[in-house]
Design a protein around this motif. Structure first.
Motif, PDB file in Angstrom:
ATOM      1  N   ASP A   1      19.437  38.001  40.552  1.00  0.00           N
ATOM      2  CA  ASP A   1      19.511  39.451  40.710  1.00  0.00           C
ATOM      3  C   ASP A   1      20.048  39.837  42.078  1.00  0.00           C
ATOM      4  N   GLN A   2      19.716  39.027  43.094  1.00  0.00           N
ATOM      5  CA  GLN A   2      20.195  39.301  44.442  1.00  0.00           C
ATOM      6  C   GLN A   2      21.712  39.150  44.537  1.00  0.00           C
ATOM      7  N   LYS A   3      22.260  38.175  43.803  1.00  0.00           N
ATOM      8  CA  LYS A   3      23.700  37.900  43.859  1.00  0.00           C
ATOM      9  C   LYS A   3      24.478  38.650  42.778  1.00  0.00           C
ATOM     10  N   LEU A   4      23.771  39.359  41.890  1.00  0.00           N
ATOM     11  CA  LEU A   4      24.415  39.971  40.731  1.00  0.00           C
ATOM     12  C   LEU A   4      25.484  40.988  41.130  1.00  0.00           C
ATOM     13  N   SER A   5      25.139  41.921  42.008  1.00  0.00           N
ATOM     14  CA  SER A   5      26.094  42.965  42.391  1.00  0.00           C
ATOM     15  C   SER A   5      27.335  42.364  43.047  1.00  0.00           C
ATOM     16  N   GLN A   6      27.127  41.319  43.847  1.00  0.00           N
ATOM     17  CA  GLN A   6      28.254  40.651  44.499  1.00  0.00           C
ATOM     18  C   GLN A   6      29.157  39.986  43.461  1.00  0.00           C
ATOM     19  N   GLY A   7      28.537  39.345  42.472  1.00  0.00           N
ATOM     20  CA  GLY A   7      29.318  38.679  41.429  1.00  0.00           C
ATOM     21  C   GLY A   7      30.111  39.665  40.596  1.00  0.00           C
ATOM     22  N   ILE A   8      29.479  40.767  40.219  1.00  0.00           N
ATOM     23  CA  ILE A   8      30.168  41.789  39.426  1.00  0.00           C
ATOM     24  C   ILE A   8      31.306  42.406  40.227  1.00  0.00           C
ATOM     25  N   SER A   9      31.063  42.650  41.523  1.00  0.00           N
ATOM     26  CA  SER A   9      32.090  43.239  42.388  1.00  0.00           C
ATOM     27  C   SER A   9      33.302  42.310  42.505  1.00  0.00           C
ATOM     28  N   GLN A  10      33.037  41.018  42.682  1.00  0.00           N
ATOM     29  CA  GLN A  10      34.145  40.064  42.807  1.00  0.00           C
ATOM     30  C   GLN A  10      34.910  39.947  41.495  1.00  0.00           C
ATOM     31  N   ALA A  11      34.180  39.961  40.377  1.00  0.00           N
ATOM     32  CA  ALA A  11      34.844  39.894  39.074  1.00  0.00           C
ATOM     33  C   ALA A  11      35.737  41.108  38.864  1.00  0.00           C
ATOM     34  N   ALA A  12      35.239  42.292  39.267  1.00  0.00           N
ATOM     35  CA  ALA A  12      36.038  43.517  39.135  1.00  0.00           C
ATOM     36  C   ALA A  12      37.306  43.428  39.983  1.00  0.00           C
ATOM     37  N   GLU A  13      37.180  42.862  41.177  1.00  0.00           N
ATOM     38  CA  GLU A  13      38.344  42.717  42.053  1.00  0.00           C
ATOM     39  C   GLU A  13      39.369  41.768  41.440  1.00  0.00           C
ATOM     40  N   LEU A  14      38.896  40.672  40.859  1.00  0.00           N
ATOM     41  CA  LEU A  14      39.806  39.710  40.234  1.00  0.00           C
ATOM     42  C   LEU A  14      40.544  40.339  39.050  1.00  0.00           C
ATOM     43  N   TRP A  15      39.829  41.128  38.255  1.00  0.00           N
ATOM     44  CA  TRP A  15      40.479  41.783  37.125  1.00  0.00           C
ATOM     45  C   TRP A  15      41.488  42.829  37.604  1.00  0.00           C
ATOM     46  N   SER A  16      41.172  43.513  38.701  1.00  0.00           N
ATOM     47  CA  SER A  16      42.115  44.492  39.269  1.00  0.00           C
ATOM     48  C   SER A  16      43.387  43.788  39.732  1.00  0.00           C
ATOM     49  N   LEU A  17      43.215  42.626  40.343  1.00  0.00           N
ATOM     50  CA  LEU A  17      44.374  41.849  40.774  1.00  0.00           C
ATOM     51  C   LEU A  17      45.199  41.390  39.569  1.00  0.00           C
ATOM     52  N   GLU A  18      44.508  41.046  38.492  1.00  0.00           N
ATOM     53  CA  GLU A  18      45.202  40.629  37.273  1.00  0.00           C
ATOM     54  C   GLU A  18      46.049  41.778  36.724  1.00  0.00           C
ATOM     55  N   GLU A  19      45.498  42.974  36.762  1.00  0.00           N
ATOM     56  CA  GLU A  19      46.242  44.154  36.322  1.00  0.00           C
ATOM     57  C   GLU A  19      47.471  44.398  37.202  1.00  0.00           C
ATOM     58  N   GLN A  20      47.320  44.146  38.504  1.00  0.00           N
ATOM     59  CA  GLN A  20      48.449  44.327  39.418  1.00  0.00           C
ATOM     60  C   GLN A  20      49.558  43.317  39.140  1.00  0.00           C
ATOM     61  N   VAL A  21      49.175  42.077  38.815  1.00  0.00           N
ATOM     62  CA  VAL A  21      50.175  41.061  38.474  1.00  0.00           C
ATOM     63  C   VAL A  21      50.997  41.530  37.276  1.00  0.00           C
ATOM     64  N   ILE A  22      50.307  42.013  36.250  1.00  0.00           N
ATOM     65  CA  ILE A  22      51.003  42.503  35.060  1.00  0.00           C
ATOM     66  C   ILE A  22      51.895  43.680  35.418  1.00  0.00           C
ATOM     67  N   GLY A  23      51.395  44.547  36.307  1.00  0.00           N
ATOM     68  CA  GLY A  23      52.182  45.709  36.720  1.00  0.00           C
ATOM     69  C   GLY A  23      53.476  45.328  37.412  1.00  0.00           C
ATOM     70  N   HIS A  24      53.434  44.337  38.273  1.00  0.00           N
ATOM     71  CA  HIS A  24      54.649  43.913  38.978  1.00  0.00           C
ATOM     72  C   HIS A  24      55.638  43.233  38.029  1.00  0.00           C
ATOM     73  N   ILE A  25      55.119  42.472  37.075  1.00  0.00           N
ATOM     74  CA  ILE A  25      56.007  41.867  36.078  1.00  0.00           C
ATOM     75  C   ILE A  25      56.640  42.960  35.216  1.00  0.00           C
ATOM     76  N   GLU A  26      55.850  43.971  34.905  1.00  0.00           N
ATOM     77  CA  GLU A  26      56.381  45.108  34.147  1.00  0.00           C
ATOM     78  C   GLU A  26      57.495  45.802  34.934  1.00  0.00           C
ATOM     79  N   ASN A  27      57.312  45.934  36.236  1.00  0.00           N
ATOM     80  CA  ASN A  27      58.351  46.543  37.068  1.00  0.00           C
ATOM     81  C   ASN A  27      59.642  45.728  37.032  1.00  0.00           C
ATOM     82  N   GLY A  28      59.483  44.404  37.041  1.00  0.00           N
ATOM     83  CA  GLY A  28      60.663  43.543  36.943  1.00  0.00           C
ATOM     84  C   GLY A  28      61.386  43.731  35.627  1.00  0.00           C
ATOM     85  N   LEU A  29      60.614  43.841  34.543  1.00  0.00           N
ATOM     86  CA  LEU A  29      61.224  44.062  33.226  1.00  0.00           C
ATOM     87  C   LEU A  29      61.891  45.431  33.146  1.00  0.00           C
ATOM     88  N   ASN A  30      61.264  46.422  33.759  1.00  0.00           N
ATOM     89  CA  ASN A  30      61.865  47.762  33.766  1.00  0.00           C
ATOM     90  C   ASN A  30      63.205  47.750  34.506  1.00  0.00           C
TER      91      ASN A  30
END
Length: 324
Positions: A234-263
């Motif tokens: 429980d002590q590490k839960l918020s940190q783990g969720i926060s890091q997971a959210a950051e990783l998913w945000s980065l994943e979305e950015q990767v897709i966004g940049h590839i989309e820009n290349g395709l555009n």
């Protein structure tokens, strides 16, 4: 004279008492080695205090059964033997448990290393192995718990990567595919599908952590160990969720940049061709702009790998403390 001899005879333990006392000591060792002793792993001082009332109860019960034939001196002897058996058995069991925990730590670290390798390479995450443990008692329960939690995370990552592979995402920038997608309808569809997959697995983060918590609650560990494990979780839960959210945000950015290349490719349809499976631009400016989009995606992907590697290394360092 006969009374004195009778007193001396009663002061010596009888054979029946000796057998009963020996069986009690054997039972003590069997219980300790079965891994059922929740007090193992607490240190000598704790064992002395913990086992004192147990020895008193066991020896007292033994004395009650034989009090008509055995003296109080024999009762104290029984207490000493049973108490010593409890301390020795607990110490041996503790040493064995530490050895098992060190083995558990090595196995878990190897599993984490396998995840680390797959995360930093193009290979898919391996299929999680069946959950088994050669350890016993609390060590075995800890082993099963850690492997269960690790398997859950590994399984979700594997499913995510398989879904991306199913839509052909790893090949989205391949020249042969782009050559056959002159309208870019397929490319836009793949980008949207990738975004949907990321959103799908991002929404499962809370569910994954909730299931991990239930794994701890149903692990079968002793009440005190389970409570302590839940407190750390429980002590590490918020940190783990926060890091997971950051990783998913980065994943979305990767897709966004590839989309820009395709555009860019879609906007400059007459400004590039496919030669030997590679995109070749007619203007350097377009090439530089296209490479800039891909470079941004690569930088973010590298950042993801570094975050994941650091997280796995931290987990390995924590696991290494088992058995110490």
């Amino acid at each position: 004279m006969s009374a004195t001899l009778e007193t001396q005879r009663s002061a010596k333990p009888g054979n029946t008492w000796r057998i009963a006392c020996a069986l009690s000591c054997v039972a003590v060792f069997a219980y300790a080695f079965s891994g059922s002793n929740d007090a193992s792993g607490r240190g000598v001082v704790y064992q002395i205090a913990y086992n004192l009332p147990i020895a008193a109860i066991l020896s007292g019960t033994l004395y009650i059964f034989f009090r008509k034939r055995e003296s109080s001196q024999t009762g104290w002897l029984g207490f000493a033997l049973i108490y010593a058996s409890l301390i020795v058995a607990a110490s041996i069991a503790e040493s064995r448990q530490k050895s098992e925990l060190r083995t558990v730590a090595t196995e878990i670290q190897d599993s984490i290393s396998a995840l680390d390798i797959s995360a930093s390479s193009s290979q898919s995450t391996p299929i999680p192995p069946p959950i088994t443990s050669s350890a016993t008692g609390e060590a075995g329960k800890i082993d099963i718990l850690l492997k269960t939690v690790l398997n859950r995370a590994s399984y979700q990552r594997r499913e995510y990567l398989l879904e991306l592979e199913a839509i052909g995402w790893p090949n989205i920038l391949d020249g042969s595919r782009l050559k056959n997608d002159s309208t870019f309808v397929e490319s836009r569809t793949m980008v949207q599908q990738a975004k949907d997959i990321v959103a799908k697995y991002r929404s499962r983060t809370d569910t994954l952590y909730a299931q991990m918590r239930r794994d701890i609650e149903t692990s079968g560990m002793s009440t005190e160990l389970r409570r302590a494990t839940l407190a750390v979780f429980d002590q590490k839960l918020s940190q783990g969720i926060s890091q997971a959210a950051e990783l998913w945000s980065l994943e979305e950015q990767v897709i966004g940049h590839i989309e820009n290349g395709l555009n860019l490719l879609a906007a400059r349809r007459g400004g590039w061709t496919i030669q030997e499976g590679q995109v070749t631009f007619h203007r350097q400016k377009d090439l530089d702009l296209f490479n800039a989009h891909l470079k941004k995606a690569e930088v973010i992907a590298s950042q993801q790998e570094q975050m994941q590697a650091a997280s796995l290394q931290k987990a390995k360092e924590g696991i290494s403390q088992l058995g110490k």
